[in-house]
Structures are given as C-alpha cells and as structure tokens.
Design a protein around this motif. Structure first.
Motif, PDB file in Angstrom:
ATOM      1  N   ARG A   1       0.823  -1.210   0.000  1.00 29.47           N
ATOM      2  CA  ARG A   1       0.000   0.000   0.000  1.00 29.47           C
ATOM      3  C   ARG A   1       0.860   1.263   0.000  1.00 29.47           C
ATOM      4  O   ARG A   1       0.648   2.180  -0.804  1.00 29.47           O
ATOM      5  N   ALA A   2       1.828   1.336   0.909  1.00 33.87           N
ATOM      6  CA  ALA A   2       2.596   2.571   1.071  1.00 33.87           C
ATOM      7  C   ALA A   2       3.462   2.864  -0.147  1.00 33.87           C
ATOM      8  O   ALA A   2       3.728   4.024  -0.457  1.00 33.87           O
TER       9      ALA A   2
ATOM     10  N   GLY B   1       3.012   2.107  -3.463  1.00 32.92           N
ATOM     11  CA  GLY B   1       2.501   2.307  -4.811  1.00 32.92           C
ATOM     12  C   GLY B   1       1.670   1.215  -5.438  1.00 32.92           C
ATOM     13  O   GLY B   1       1.153   1.411  -6.539  1.00 32.92           O
ATOM     14  N   ALA B   2       1.518   0.049  -4.795  1.00 34.68           N
ATOM     15  CA  ALA B   2       0.656  -0.975  -5.386  1.00 34.68           C
ATOM     16  C   ALA B   2      -0.808  -0.579  -5.213  1.00 34.68           C
ATOM     17  O   ALA B   2      -1.149   0.269  -4.385  1.00 34.68           O
ATOM     18  N   ASP B   3      -1.668  -1.189  -6.015  1.00 40.81           N
ATOM     19  CA  ASP B   3      -3.095  -0.880  -5.963  1.00 40.81           C
ATOM     20  C   ASP B   3      -3.867  -1.882  -5.120  1.00 40.81           C
ATOM     21  O   ASP B   3      -4.946  -1.584  -4.621  1.00 40.81           O
ATOM     22  N   ARG B   4      -3.317  -3.094  -4.982  1.00 43.09           N
ATOM     23  CA  ARG B   4      -4.107  -4.170  -4.408  1.00 43.09           C
ATOM     24  C   ARG B   4      -3.170  -5.239  -3.877  1.00 43.09           C
ATOM     25  O   ARG B   4      -2.090  -5.448  -4.426  1.00 43.09           O
ATOM     26  N   ALA B   5      -3.592  -5.888  -2.793  1.00 44.28           N
ATOM     27  CA  ALA B   5      -2.857  -7.037  -2.278  1.00 44.28           C
ATOM     28  C   ALA B   5      -3.783  -8.241  -2.272  1.00 44.28           C
ATOM     29  O   ALA B   5      -4.983  -8.105  -2.023  1.00 44.28           O
ATOM     30  N   VAL B   6      -3.224  -9.406  -2.561  1.00 41.45           N
ATOM     31  CA  VAL B   6      -3.970 -10.656  -2.484  1.00 41.45           C
ATOM     32  C   VAL B   6      -3.270 -11.548  -1.473  1.00 41.45           C
ATOM     33  O   VAL B   6      -2.091 -11.874  -1.632  1.00 41.45           O
ATOM     34  N   PHE B   7      -4.001 -11.902  -0.412  1.00 44.34           N
ATOM     35  CA  PHE B   7      -3.464 -12.776   0.628  1.00 44.34           C
ATOM     36  C   PHE B   7      -4.142 -14.139   0.527  1.00 44.34           C
ATOM     37  O   PHE B   7      -5.272 -14.236   0.047  1.00 44.34           O
ATOM     38  N   PRO B   8      -3.492 -15.176   1.041  1.00 35.32           N
ATOM     39  CA  PRO B   8      -4.173 -16.468   1.163  1.00 35.32           C
ATOM     40  C   PRO B   8      -5.394 -16.321   2.069  1.00 35.32           C
ATOM     41  O   PRO B   8      -5.437 -15.432   2.927  1.00 35.32           O
TER      42      PRO B   8
END
Lengths: 248, 248
Positions: A58-59, A61-68
């Motif tokens: 997040r901090a 520059g990514a737009d989205r995270a995908v976690f298990p």
C-alpha cells in the motif's frame, strides 16, 4: 496515452474523476494495476510478516494485495490502516493463488533470492509493463530486447511465504532477486517497488483518509485530512498496536 | 581519497588487504562504517522482525547491526546466515542503546513515519556522511545547505521497535520518513539503504562465504564459494528455517 497526458496537464485546474484517476496524476499510470500476491501464510507465525507485506504494498505504490484465505487477521489490519490513512487500496483473501498466478493477464514478477539481479532486469520489467513513467512505452535504460509495449500492462508481484511450487518459477515472466542473499521478503518488495516506480510512488496522494502525517525534522505532527490539527499523542495511540512498524 | 582510487584502479591485479578493504572496491567507501541499530525488541513477538532487520542490513550494505541484549535468537540467525553466505558483517547485543545513540560519533538517521521525506533529504544525508560514492564529499543532487564533509563519517541508522524516547528525535541529525505512512520498519530500512548507497550495495562482493547463489532466469543454482556446483535441494534446506524470508 493522450488521456494520461491531458490529465496530467489539467490536474491543477480540474478535479479528477475518482481515486484511481487522481492517483494517475502523481505516478503517471492511469490504466495499469499493480497487484502484490503473498504466496503462502501460516496463521499466527506469519501474521506480522503478511501484514507488513500488505502495508508495504500500500505505502509504496501498489493498488491491491492478495493474501491467502487464512490470512484474515493481516487483511483486517491493512484495511484498518487504509480506512484511516487513505487509499485507494484493497486487500483480497483468495484460496486459489496458483490459479491467479497461472491466469494473470499481464506481467508476472516473482521475487526470489535465486532470480536475476534486479539491477540487470528492472528496465526490462518496466518496459514490459509499459511503466517507465513517461508514457512512451519504452525504457529509460537498456532493455533493448525487452517486450516493449506502448499499452500499460498489469503487473503481478509474487512474494514468497511458504515454499513456492516449481510452476511459479516457470510461469513468472521475471524471477528477480533483490540481491542473491537471504534477507526479508518485505525488504525485497520495498526495493522492487521503489525501483519499478522510480521513486514516483513516494509522491502519491491519498484519498478518503481521515488523517495525514505532516513531515517534520523533529517531532510528530498529525492533522485531520481536511487540514485541522490533531495531536501527537493521538498519532501515537493510532500506531502502537503494531509496535514494530515504521511508526514510533 | 587517493588510497581509495588507487585501490579501485588496482583491484583486478592485487588482492585487497582484508574484507573491509575489499568491500571498498565495490561501493567506494573504505573508511565509513554504516551501523543499523534496532531500537527495542520483545522476545518471541519481535524475533522475526528483528531477524529481518539484521538480514536486510547485511544484504543491503551495512557493516554492523546492534540489537537489544534480549534479541539473542535473532542475532544467532543473522550470524548463521553470515557464516554461510559471507561477510564481513557483525551483530552485537547491547543493553545501552540510548547511550550508543547519544554518544555516536557520526551522522545519526532515525527512520520514522513522522520524519522528513526521504526524497527531500537523501542528498543532504549523503553529503553529511561524505558518502556520495564518487569520493569528492559533495552530493550529486541538491543539498546545498548540507554539512558537506570530504572525510567519510560513520552513519548510524536507527530503526524503531518499541516506542522510541523523545530524546532520539532530538539527538538524530535526520528524522526520515520513507513515506509518511505506517508500513514496515524492514521496508523503510531497505529503501533507505538502497537510496543512500545509490544501488552500489547490490554489487557488493562477499568474503568467507561457503556458498553463493548464481542469478538465474528460472530455477535455483547454488555453488560452493570456490566455484563447485552444489544442488538446488541443498539451497532449499538452507533457507527453509525462516519460511517467510526472500528465499523460496
């Protein structure tokens, strides 16, 4: 590309359309999505590392995270930070990580200490993603044999947790080592993103925040997102729940 | 400075004197020491984060890490990695962290989300430490009002853990935020070091390693430090003890 340049030129005069578009004004990418996928998670033991992967995504520059889908606690922490400090940024819990990687339509980068040296391939990756920041689809540096594409392509950055399957090495367009030394997946992700965006991510502006930290040479200053002053004490209590974070 | 340039020029022909001097050949700093101090540690809960701080410091160009004296397990892990993948890099356990910061003879940087933006102060920090990499003691960028010093000065990078005392903000020559967002102290340290060294840390060469990872576009290759091939399986078993690390 014309839309992008028009938008940048007109940014001072016009409100941008939404959070995604507003962001394009600061880093120059209005179409491409950068997704960080955390591969593998052991509840309890990995909670903080997975949380830090998400917060770093997040901090920086990514737009989205995908976690298990077993990393619900880490996802909640990242969402809570986003609700207070702003977005746009989303976290998804998904059980089908291998399928996500396999079917991703875009450029897949797998961060691994066994990969090619980041300093050797970063230009090529930026060219492949159409993400050199000046919108011409070419790289600033070398990368003469890169898959140059004028249209921005989405980027999936895979960060290992548990051992990753061999298939991931094969599917990845780039296996990349931030050094070929064992260190931290959080450190590797941070350096990768800072280099991929060429520092532009540091100038990101945030929407829907309820507070904002004002950079200071000494001390702590936090203001409400509409500009009212808050207190340093408030800021401390906001971040002490994750004591090790870049916070104190 | 002449010694430094002579050494770089003669590097191909002559063995360098020791690990420290050899390292100067790759990043251009033969006198300055970069120390990472982890401020605060909660045994158990912080073991992995402190370990990752130490491994990141080692991998990204620092010479030494200082942990609180209750972080013995993290120190052992970092020493074990150093014994296998090379150095020079040392880890110290010290109870008197406040005294170390207070009495440090050199430049003190404190990484905090409340600090000045790294993109605004990195040139000034490099100038203050005499560490712009070309040995002229001046900065490549702005920093016109920086404390320019032709002699390299040691650098102490303080990474928060538990809440840090107010005194640290006052003592630090620079309070620096890698973004003013809450994320990860490991990510902040990684980006700081990569920017401070301007990427030169990625070309570091290691001494006294018993193995070396060979960068590959696909797969894993580990060789003995004298050049003999080893197996990928061996590499896997070497790193699985810290499952979340940049390793798989």
């Amino acid at each position: 590309m014309n839309d992008e340049h028009d938008e940048r030129a007109g940014r001072a005069e016009h409100d941008v359309r939404d959070g995604r578009a507003e962001r394009a004004g600061s880093d120059g990418h209005d179409e491409r999505e950068v997704v960080v996928l955390r591969y593998g998670h052991r509840p309890g033991r990995d909670d903080r590392m997975t949380t830090h992967v998400g917060l770093t995504a997040r901090a920086l520059g990514a737009d989205r995270a995908v976690f298990p889908d077993n990393a619900g606690q880490a996802a909640e922490t990242v969402r809570d930070i986003t609700s207070r400090f702003g977005g746009p940024f989303t976290v998804e819990l998904r059980a089908d990580q291998q399928a996500i990687v396999r079917g991703f339509e875009g450029v897949v980068v797998h961060l691994t200490m066994y990969g090619e040296r980041i300093q050797d391939v970063e230009d090529e990756i930026r060219a492949a993603a159409g993400g050199d920041g000046d919108g011409d689809g070419d790289s600033d540096g070398g990368g003469g044999d890169a898959d140059v594409d004028a249209d921005p392509r989405d980027l999936l950055v895979v960060v290992g947790g548990e051992k990753v399957p061999w298939e991931l090495y094969e599917r990845a367009d780039f296996n990349v080592g931030v050094t070929n030394q064992p260190h931290s997946e959080v450190a590797g992700l941070a350096v990768f993103l800072d280099r991929f965006f060429e520092g532009a991510e540091l100038d990101r502006e945030w929407t829907d925040a309820d507070r904002r930290v004002v950079p200071r040479a000494t001390g702590k200053e936090v203001v409400a997102a509409d500009g009212d002053d808050s207190t340093g004490d408030d800021a401390e209590s906001d971040t002490e729940d994750e004591g090790g974070r870049q916070s104190a």
